[in-house]
Design an enzyme around this catalytic site. Structure first.
Site, PDB file in Angstrom:
ATOM      1  N   HIS A  25       3.236   2.643   0.315  1.00 43.47           N
ATOM      2  CA  HIS A  25       1.498   1.793  -0.861  1.00 43.47           C
ATOM      3  C   HIS A  25       0.703   2.694  -0.152  1.00 43.47           C
ATOM      4  O   HIS A  25       0.090   2.788   1.242  1.00 43.47           O
ATOM      5  CB  HIS A  25       2.045   0.674  -1.066  1.00 43.47           C
ATOM      6  CG  HIS A  25       1.128  -0.122  -0.369  1.00 43.47           C
ATOM      7  ND1 HIS A  25      -0.448  -0.340  -0.329  1.00 43.47           N
ATOM      8  CD2 HIS A  25       1.236  -0.686   0.998  1.00 43.47           C
ATOM      9  CE1 HIS A  25      -0.897  -1.517   0.568  1.00 43.47           C
ATOM     10  NE2 HIS A  25       0.645  -1.516   0.935  1.00 43.47           N
ATOM     11  N   CYS A  26      -0.627   3.194  -1.036  1.00 43.31           N
ATOM     12  CA  CYS A  26      -2.203   2.992  -0.632  1.00 43.31           C
ATOM     13  C   CYS A  26      -2.688   1.966  -1.476  1.00 43.31           C
ATOM     14  O   CYS A  26      -2.215   1.172  -1.895  1.00 43.31           O
ATOM     15  CB  CYS A  26      -2.418   4.993  -1.398  1.00 43.31           C
ATOM     16  SG  CYS A  26      -2.488   4.891  -3.307  1.00 43.31           S
ATOM     17  N   SER A  27      -4.018   2.034  -2.413  1.00 48.97           N
ATOM     18  CA  SER A  27      -4.868   1.339  -2.309  1.00 48.97           C
ATOM     19  C   SER A  27      -4.530   0.532  -3.946  1.00 48.97           C
ATOM     20  O   SER A  27      -4.545  -0.717  -4.255  1.00 48.97           O
ATOM     21  CB  SER A  27      -6.478   1.887  -3.110  1.00 48.97           C
ATOM     22  OG  SER A  27      -6.424   3.237  -3.704  1.00 48.97           O
TER      23      SER A  27
END
Length: 633
Positions: A25-27
């Site tokens: 996952h990223c932001s």
């Protein structure tokens, strides 16, 4: 529906835990690598409460906003046999189905990951050597001087030990033991081993003659060696008892990989490098100046889709083996200066002040070898501009090809790096390079000057629409200021469907000129991931703004970023919050374009206030709360 319920639904709609090969996952988004993409139900995912949007491709990306970490933890818990599943070991996922599209994406990602990080060292060494050649040509140094001999050893060492640089980046990309990889490949450039290969009669191992190949400056033998090492190391770890794996695993790797490299992978890699180099030389030798001219004319389109990265390996191989390159880099010089000529001509002809400012700055950047601002900000958006670039690049490339120009450093050609064309044996090489660059620039300038029309410009129409809109002026409570200094990019033009499609919300993007990131609003830091590539701020009035530095920069795992605040900290608009190493991001092959997005944009009217160049702290977005029948939304 709770986060836990939504997470369970998301996992079900991507095909279940057994269909998830990997999850990151990223932001704002969950990134699923699926064994079978066809099992993902995109419509059901979009209908799941909490899901903002879905993007499919080599990964299935589920956008859930700033609460992504909570969703990630819940889904990982479910995948590990926690709540909602049968207790036990982690569910094993099937391997993703091999497809040509996936294979191509993986191959290109590997090539970029291996070669892009070494370009600064190779480029710096090449330019350094060109300055030494210039010093000799001007009589400041003699090749017999000890000073010259010591100084020239600096760039020569980079090319001599190029196999080790490639080994490091390949091992890092494949997540295998870097010191072990360097130890094995180091054999190829070890002076004693090289001496054995060159001695009279050669050398044999177990009665088998070792191929006599000079591996210094080679790039493909180390790549093949590291690819085998990655496989052997993983197998060795599976079969080795843990108590002795510390020495047994490396021992197995040395026993298997080193002989394979000596007898098979080294010669095969040398052959591949020779083949690629020969192919470029054949193309140039067969078509001559036409090859350079056609490549120069095609480069605007090749660069726009990222396919220019495919030319990195053969160009590096050619430069390393021959010490010069006469095709891709020469064509790039013509293209870069043609971009400059077109942009500067548009600056002269256009009546739109905003476009004029953008064209001037873009033209100057292209003149010095940085074409992205011109390419994405001016020429690709306007048919007449790109026509002038193609014509100028073709004519300039033809001159350079006819003059048989060669480059001696691997760096983007332009006025700032023109010394890359200095040739001690041929002083005319530099002169013809300058003339060819000017031919490309002047041709493009004249053509653009003649055919440009503001009335036929998509950029001018967009800017006029923006300037004609009734936009309220920002105030301390309702405006978003620019978090970085740079060039404005429309959000719809960002090369990421999540941002360009407005899935996360409305906003704008900036192509930054420096790495200082400042708070766009006053409020509390609502999200700051360990990767530090993105930061969310919840304003005092409920507005939530995300600043995402670069595209797909979560892959860098925080390396080029420094956070000056922590999640939960109070910040004021204009306060420094992050510092990004833009050069490192670009060296990794990633786009530095920085979206600034209002995450809860459904509750607000968001209007861009800036075009062209913007300075950190300038008014960027006007924000007005929407009114509903019952009052404020």
């Amino acid at each position: 529906m709770t986060t836990q319920d939504s997470s369970r639904a998301i996992l079900e709609h991507v095909g279940g835990a057994a269909n998830v090969a990997a999850l990151h996952h990223c932001s704002t988004r969950l990134r699923f690598t699926l064994a079978d993409e066809s099992r993902a139900d995109e419509a059901a995912l979009k209908a799941t409460p909490g899901v903002i949007g879905v993007v499919t491709g080599t990964q299935t990306q589920v956008i859930v906003g700033s609460g992504v970490a909570d969703y990630f933890r819940e889904i990982e818990k479910l995948r590990s046999g926690g709540t909602g599943t049968r207790a036990g070991a982690r569910v094993e996922a099937a391997k993703p189905k091999p497809t040509l599209k996936r294979a191509g994406a993986v191959t290109m990602d590997f090539v970029v990951g291996v070669f892009t990080p070494i370009i600064p060292a190779v480029a710096g060494a090449g330019i350094f050597k060109s300055f030494l050649i210039l010093a000799v040509a001007l009589g400041w140094l003699q090749t017999t001087d000890q000073t010259y001999q010591v100084l020239t050893a600096i760039p020569d060492a980079v090319f001599f030990f190029l196999p080790l640089l490639v080994t490091y980046t390949a091992a890092k990309k494949l997540d295998t033991n870097i010191p072990l990889a360097l130890g094995i490949v180091g054999l190829l450039v070890f002076p004693t081993f090289a001496g054995l290969l060159t001695q009279e009669g050669g050398v044999a191992l177990f009665g088998l003659t070792v191929p006599a190949i000079a591996y210094n400056a080679q790039v493909f033998p180390p790549i093949l060696a590291v690819l085998l090492l990655a496989v052997v190391e993983r197998l060795a770890r599976r079969i080795s008892p843990s108590v002795i794996s510390t020495f047994l695993v490396p021992l197995i790797c040395f026993i298997v990989v080193a002989p394979a490299t000596i007898f098979l992978l080294g010669p095969l890699g040398f052959f591949l490098g020779t083949l690629l180099t020969g192919a470029m030389l054949w193309l140039y030798g067969t078509l001559g100046w036409i090859a350079v001219a056609l490549m120069a004319a095609a480069l605007p389109f090749i660069v726009s889709v990222g396919m220019h990265k495919a030319f990195i390996p053969p160009t590096v191989a050619t430069m390393a083996s021959a010490g010069r390159e006469s095709f891709y880099l020469v064509a790039s010089l013509a293209h870069n200066l043609a971009e400059a000529g077109s942009s500067l001509a548009i600056a002269v002809r256009t009546k739109n002040k905003t476009l004029r400012g953008t064209a001037i700055s873009s033209g100057i950047s292209a003149f010095f070898g940085i074409t992205e601002p011109a390419l994405y900000g001016v020429t690709l958006q306007n048919r007449r501009a790109i026509v002038s670039v193609v014509i100028g690049a073709f004519v300039g490339g033809a001159y350079l090809g006819i003059a048989a120009i060669s480059a001696f450093a691997l760096v983007s050609p332009g006025a700032a790096s023109i010394s890359m064309f200095i040739d001690m044996a041929n002083p005319w090489n530099l002169l013809h390079a300058v003339i060819g660059a000017l031919v490309a620039m002047v041709t493009s300038f004249i053509v653009s000057l003649v055919i440009w029309k503001d009335s036929d410009s998509a950029t001018v129409r967009l800017l006029e629409q923006q300037s004609g809109a009734s936009v309220p002026a920002p105030d301390a409570a309702g405006g978003v200021v620019a978090p970085m200094t740079g060039e404005i990019v429309a959000l719809g033009a960002v090369d990421d469907p999540v941002f360009s499609g407005g899935i996360l919300g409305p906003g704008i993007a900036i192509r930054p000129a420096d790495g200082e990131v400042r708070a766009p609003i006053s409020g509390v830091v609502s999200s700051l991931l360990p990767s530090r590539h993105a930061l969310g701020i919840l304003g005092d009035d409920g507005l939530e703004v995300l600043v995402h530095v670069g595209l797909d920069t979560v892959r860098l795992e925080g390396a080029p970023f420094i956070a000056h605040v922590e999640q939960g900290d109070r910040v004021e608009a204009g306060q420094r919050v992050l510092t990004a190493d833009l050069a490192a991001i670009e060296a990794a092959g990633l786009d530095i374009t920085t979206p600034v997005v209002v995450l809860n944009g459904d509750a607000y009217d968001v209007a861009p206030l800036a075009t062209g160049r913007v300075a950190a702290g300038d008014a960027l977005l006007a924000i007005d709360a929407k009114e509903t029948a019952n009052g404020i939304a």
